[in-house]
Design a protein around this motif. Structure first.
Motif, mmCIF file in Angstrom:
data_model
loop_
_atom_site.group_PDB
_atom_site.id
_atom_site.type_symbol
_atom_site.label_atom_id
_atom_site.label_comp_id
_atom_site.label_asym_id
_atom_site.label_seq_id
_atom_site.Cartn_x
_atom_site.Cartn_y
_atom_site.Cartn_z
ATOM 1 N N MET A 35 0.842 -1.200 0.000
ATOM 2 C CA MET A 35 0.000 0.000 0.000
ATOM 3 C C MET A 35 0.877 1.251 0.000
ATOM 4 N N ARG A 36 0.612 2.123 -0.932
ATOM 5 C CA ARG A 36 1.313 3.409 -0.950
ATOM 6 C C ARG A 36 0.710 4.325 0.111
ATOM 7 N N LYS A 37 1.557 4.899 0.922
ATOM 8 C CA LYS A 37 1.087 5.831 1.955
ATOM 9 C C LYS A 37 1.585 7.221 1.592
ATOM 10 N N ILE A 38 0.645 8.083 1.209
ATOM 11 C CA ILE A 38 0.981 9.417 0.701
ATOM 12 C C ILE A 38 0.419 10.479 1.637
ATOM 13 N N ALA A 39 1.290 11.267 2.230
ATOM 14 C CA ALA A 39 0.852 12.388 3.059
ATOM 15 C C ALA A 39 0.508 13.566 2.148
ATOM 16 N N VAL A 40 -0.610 14.195 2.417
ATOM 17 C CA VAL A 40 -0.987 15.425 1.697
ATOM 18 C C VAL A 40 -0.808 16.554 2.696
ATOM 19 N N ALA A 83 4.055 13.501 12.713
ATOM 20 C CA ALA A 83 3.632 12.109 12.869
ATOM 21 C C ALA A 83 3.054 11.566 11.570
ATOM 22 N N THR A 84 2.336 12.421 10.850
ATOM 23 C CA THR A 84 1.772 12.022 9.558
ATOM 24 C C THR A 84 2.878 11.724 8.563
ATOM 25 N N LEU A 85 3.886 12.564 8.535
ATOM 26 C CA LEU A 85 5.011 12.348 7.619
ATOM 27 C C LEU A 85 5.773 11.074 7.988
ATOM 28 N N ARG A 86 5.965 10.835 9.266
ATOM 29 C CA ARG A 86 6.683 9.627 9.691
ATOM 30 C C ARG A 86 5.921 8.354 9.311
ATOM 31 N N ALA A 87 4.603 8.480 9.194
ATOM 32 C CA ALA A 87 3.780 7.325 8.834
ATOM 33 C C ALA A 87 3.671 7.142 7.322
ATOM 34 N N SER A 88 4.272 8.042 6.559
ATOM 35 C CA SER A 88 4.138 8.043 5.108
ATOM 36 C C SER A 88 5.460 7.724 4.424
ATOM 37 N N GLU A 89 5.361 7.390 3.152
ATOM 38 C CA GLU A 89 6.549 7.147 2.333
ATOM 39 C C GLU A 89 6.707 8.215 1.266
ATOM 40 N N GLU A 90 5.577 8.846 0.909
ATOM 41 C CA GLU A 90 5.576 9.870 -0.127
ATOM 42 C C GLU A 90 4.743 11.054 0.363
ATOM 43 N N ALA A 91 4.922 12.201 -0.278
ATOM 44 C CA ALA A 91 4.161 13.381 0.132
ATOM 45 C C ALA A 91 3.839 14.255 -1.069
ATOM 46 N N ILE A 92 2.662 14.874 -0.998
ATOM 47 C CA ILE A 92 2.232 15.858 -1.994
ATOM 48 C C ILE A 92 1.982 17.166 -1.264
ATOM 49 N N PHE A 93 2.541 18.241 -1.776
ATOM 50 C CA PHE A 93 2.297 19.563 -1.219
ATOM 51 C C PHE A 93 1.073 20.183 -1.874
ATOM 52 N N VAL A 94 0.249 20.833 -1.066
ATOM 53 C CA VAL A 94 -0.856 21.639 -1.592
ATOM 54 C C VAL A 94 -0.582 23.084 -1.202
#
Length: 261
Positions: free
Chosen positions: A1-6, A126-137
């Motif tokens: 599962m991809r985990k993406i922080a927004v 905490a959200t970033l630590r739980a994610s592997e990728e991130a998208i900026f808005v």
């Protein structure tokens, strides 16, 4: 599962709007998608689907009262939602640092979108630590884009891959930063440009994401393009004329939804 922080540097840039609609758009490509409200102190994600109360939420999960599967609700559009409580009382004894471990029990999903709190506070980290990728808005102004630049160092330290920037509420005014200017300043690609769209405001008031309320609006088309790019799918939007016709009819065909536990 991809985990993406927004994520976003500040509030008010439409981050939760992006999460709600991008989640719906990804599910249109036959992906099993779950969206998670990690903004515990100011949780809003449920409102975008017309619901303000959930009997079990992420707050219960982080207090180790239930498994995260018990706080996952299926929306009839095909999307799954893990909401946070809107009650201040439910912030008691919540340990946001347990988020990463809690997500390990989510099974069967292709993509998880984590709706972060704005900024770089405890919830966002905490959200970033739980994610592997991130998208900026962000919105196309220097003050907001500067926040993206500040956050990049944090992503690097946490080994989170930045996928790019979604520019939101774009009016194409002369005083707005351009796509090229933003890419030059941040070193990141702009992966989507969401135009300012009154349909978004109307949809929020009605508790239905624009992509469900009016799937042929300018913003809905852009969300579909971003989703297709994220999962390497092809999306061919309808022509402008066809879009206007379909958009006119779609307002009379808005479905009403009930969550499934």
């Amino acid at each position: 599962m991809r985990k993406i922080a927004v994520i976003s540097g500040k509030g008010g840039v439409g981050k939760t709007t992006v999460v709600a609609n991008l989640g719906v758009a990804l599910s249109r490509f036959n992906k099993k998608v779950v969206i998670i409200d990690c903004n515990l102190t100011t949780s809003h994600l449920g409102f975008y689907f017309g619901f303000s109360y959930y009997p079990v939420t992420l707050n219960n999960v982080l207090r180790e009262e239930v498994d995260i599967k018990d706080a996952t609700y299926i929306h009839p559009s095909g999307l799954s939602i893990v909401p946070a409580s809107v009650s201040l009382d439910d912030l008691m004894y919540v340990e946001i640092d347990k988020l990463k471990e809690s997500l390990k029990n989510l099974e069967g999903f292709d993509v998880a979108l984590l709706d972060s709190a704005p900024g770089l506070g405890k919830e966002a980290l905490a959200t970033l630590r739980a994610s592997e990728e991130a998208i900026f808005v962000t919105i196309p102004f220097l003050s907001a884009v500067t926040d993206v630049m500040k956050s990049l160092r944090v992503l690097d330290e946490l080994n989170v891959e930045p996928l790019g920037i979604i520019l939101n509420m774009v009016k194409k005014s002369s005083h707005e930063l351009t796509k090229d200017e933003i890419e030059s300043l941040t070193g990141l690609p702009v992966i989507g440009i969401i135009p300012y769209d009154k349909n978004i405001e109307k949809s929020l008031a009605g508790g239905i994401p624009p992509l469900l309320n009016n799937p042929y609006s300018p913003s809905s088309i852009e969300f579909m393009k971003i989703a297709a790019n994220l999962v390497n799918e092809t999306y061919n939007p309808p022509s402008t004329i066809k879009r206007k016709i379909l958009s006119a009819f779609s307002r009379f065909l808005v479905p009403r939804y009930t969550l499934i536990k």
